[in-house]
Design a protein around this motif. Sequence first.
Motif, PDB file in Angstrom:
ATOM      1  N   ALA A 188       4.212  44.458  51.103  1.00  0.00           N
ATOM      2  CA  ALA A 188       5.293  43.869  51.901  1.00  0.00           C
ATOM      3  C   ALA A 188       5.000  42.412  52.231  1.00  0.00           C
ATOM      4  O   ALA A 188       5.915  41.572  52.234  1.00  0.00           O
ATOM      5  N   VAL A 189       3.744  42.097  52.504  1.00  0.00           N
ATOM      6  CA  VAL A 189       3.372  40.704  52.777  1.00  0.00           C
ATOM      7  C   VAL A 189       3.649  39.838  51.549  1.00  0.00           C
ATOM      8  O   VAL A 189       4.214  38.740  51.650  1.00  0.00           O
ATOM      9  N   SER A 192       7.495  39.417  51.150  1.00  0.00           N
ATOM     10  CA  SER A 192       8.094  38.513  52.134  1.00  0.00           C
ATOM     11  C   SER A 192       7.741  37.063  51.828  1.00  0.00           C
ATOM     12  O   SER A 192       8.569  36.158  51.998  1.00  0.00           O
ATOM     13  N   GLN A 193       6.531  36.825  51.348  1.00  0.00           N
ATOM     14  CA  GLN A 193       6.134  35.468  50.979  1.00  0.00           C
ATOM     15  C   GLN A 193       6.903  34.958  49.772  1.00  0.00           C
ATOM     16  O   GLN A 193       7.069  33.751  49.596  1.00  0.00           O
ATOM     17  N   ILE A 197      12.963  39.710  51.155  1.00  0.00           N
ATOM     18  CA  ILE A 197      12.878  40.280  52.492  1.00  0.00           C
ATOM     19  C   ILE A 197      13.307  41.742  52.525  1.00  0.00           C
ATOM     20  O   ILE A 197      12.659  42.585  53.160  1.00  0.00           O
ATOM     21  N   SER A 198      14.402  42.064  51.866  1.00  0.00           N
ATOM     22  CA  SER A 198      14.878  43.459  51.865  1.00  0.00           C
ATOM     23  C   SER A 198      13.842  44.391  51.263  1.00  0.00           C
ATOM     24  O   SER A 198      13.593  45.496  51.778  1.00  0.00           O
ATOM     25  N   ALA A 200      10.626  43.792  51.152  1.00  0.00           N
ATOM     26  CA  ALA A 200       9.489  43.829  52.075  1.00  0.00           C
ATOM     27  C   ALA A 200       9.737  44.833  53.205  1.00  0.00           C
ATOM     28  O   ALA A 200       8.843  45.602  53.579  1.00  0.00           O
ATOM     29  N   ILE A 201      10.954  44.839  53.749  1.00  0.00           N
ATOM     30  CA  ILE A 201      11.293  45.770  54.823  1.00  0.00           C
ATOM     31  C   ILE A 201      11.193  47.215  54.323  1.00  0.00           C
ATOM     32  O   ILE A 201      10.665  48.092  55.019  1.00  0.00           O
ATOM     33  N   ASN A 220       3.327  43.049  61.132  1.00  0.00           N
ATOM     34  CA  ASN A 220       3.975  42.455  59.954  1.00  0.00           C
ATOM     35  C   ASN A 220       5.469  42.766  59.926  1.00  0.00           C
ATOM     36  O   ASN A 220       6.285  41.911  59.551  1.00  0.00           O
ATOM     37  N   VAL A 224       8.529  39.938  60.020  1.00  0.00           N
ATOM     38  CA  VAL A 224       9.635  39.879  59.058  1.00  0.00           C
ATOM     39  C   VAL A 224      10.972  39.928  59.786  1.00  0.00           C
ATOM     40  O   VAL A 224      11.887  39.145  59.497  1.00  0.00           O
ATOM     41  N   ARG A 228      14.063  37.012  60.442  1.00  0.00           N
ATOM     42  CA  ARG A 228      15.468  37.247  60.085  1.00  0.00           C
ATOM     43  C   ARG A 228      16.383  37.154  61.298  1.00  0.00           C
ATOM     44  O   ARG A 228      17.589  37.385  61.177  1.00  0.00           O
TER      45      ARG A 228
END
Length: 275
Positions: A188-189, A192-193, A197-198, A200-201, A220, A224, A228
């Motif tokens: 997920a990290v 997100s980097q 984002i979706s 990662a969530i 974390n 995120v 958002r």
Amino acid sequence: VCAGIAGAVTAAAFILRRSHPAAPAAWVCFAAALLPTSVSSQAGLVFAQDHYAYLSSLSLAPLAAAAALASRRAWKKNSPGSGLAPFGLVLVVLLLLARLSWRQAGIWRDSISLWSHAVQADPSSARAHANLAIALMAAGRVEEAAEHCQPRIEIRPGDESARQSLETARSRLAWFRSAPAQYHNNLAVELSQSGLISEAIASLRQSLQIDPKQPLTHINFGLVLQGRGRVSEAIRHYEAALKLEPRNPEARYNLDACWALLGKSEARRLKDARR
């Protein structure tokens, strides 16, 4: 097949160089725009790199339009009153191309569909197998991913990139099996980097489903969501992290920052709603 088509088009352009000089000119522009990415493409991955042809194809559009116009003029000259017939043919061709584009877009729906197509098209591509395995692991489909990390998958001699990709997939598979919650958290990290984002969530949710008592995953997740603008949701995760680890400085700092972002009135309203 692709080489045969390219050879046939090149021969046709050469034959038409005097009567229709625009044809070889457009073909040369197309080849020149496509050449840099063709040279840099990895063997076995061309099935996942068709998007490289998008820009170069622009040079063929004026040629196609000119051909359609010339066909209309010739048709109208030989058959007066039926000048719209060539445009009907063009419409049929456009509909066919639109259908093919729609089907091709489905291949690019997500990483799993893309690399599944690449593996199906070229089963000997170790890098395609590795990328598919990583995508399947990200979706939690571990056993399917394992099938694409088998020792029987051979690496082409000198293909160092494919070897590294396959080793990465195998090490990630071992990590996933030993610590799946931690794997999803770290994934997920990375996502997100990369701005995903979706995804990662979704990975953070999977991590917490496996082991909800992870302070770092809650932190974390909060970061995120806070990024958002979903501050109230982020607060819940920071509070969960502090319940698990009351002296965690990062969770405390981020929680205070979120309350400050909400403002006094909104923070009071949220606290009242929880009572």
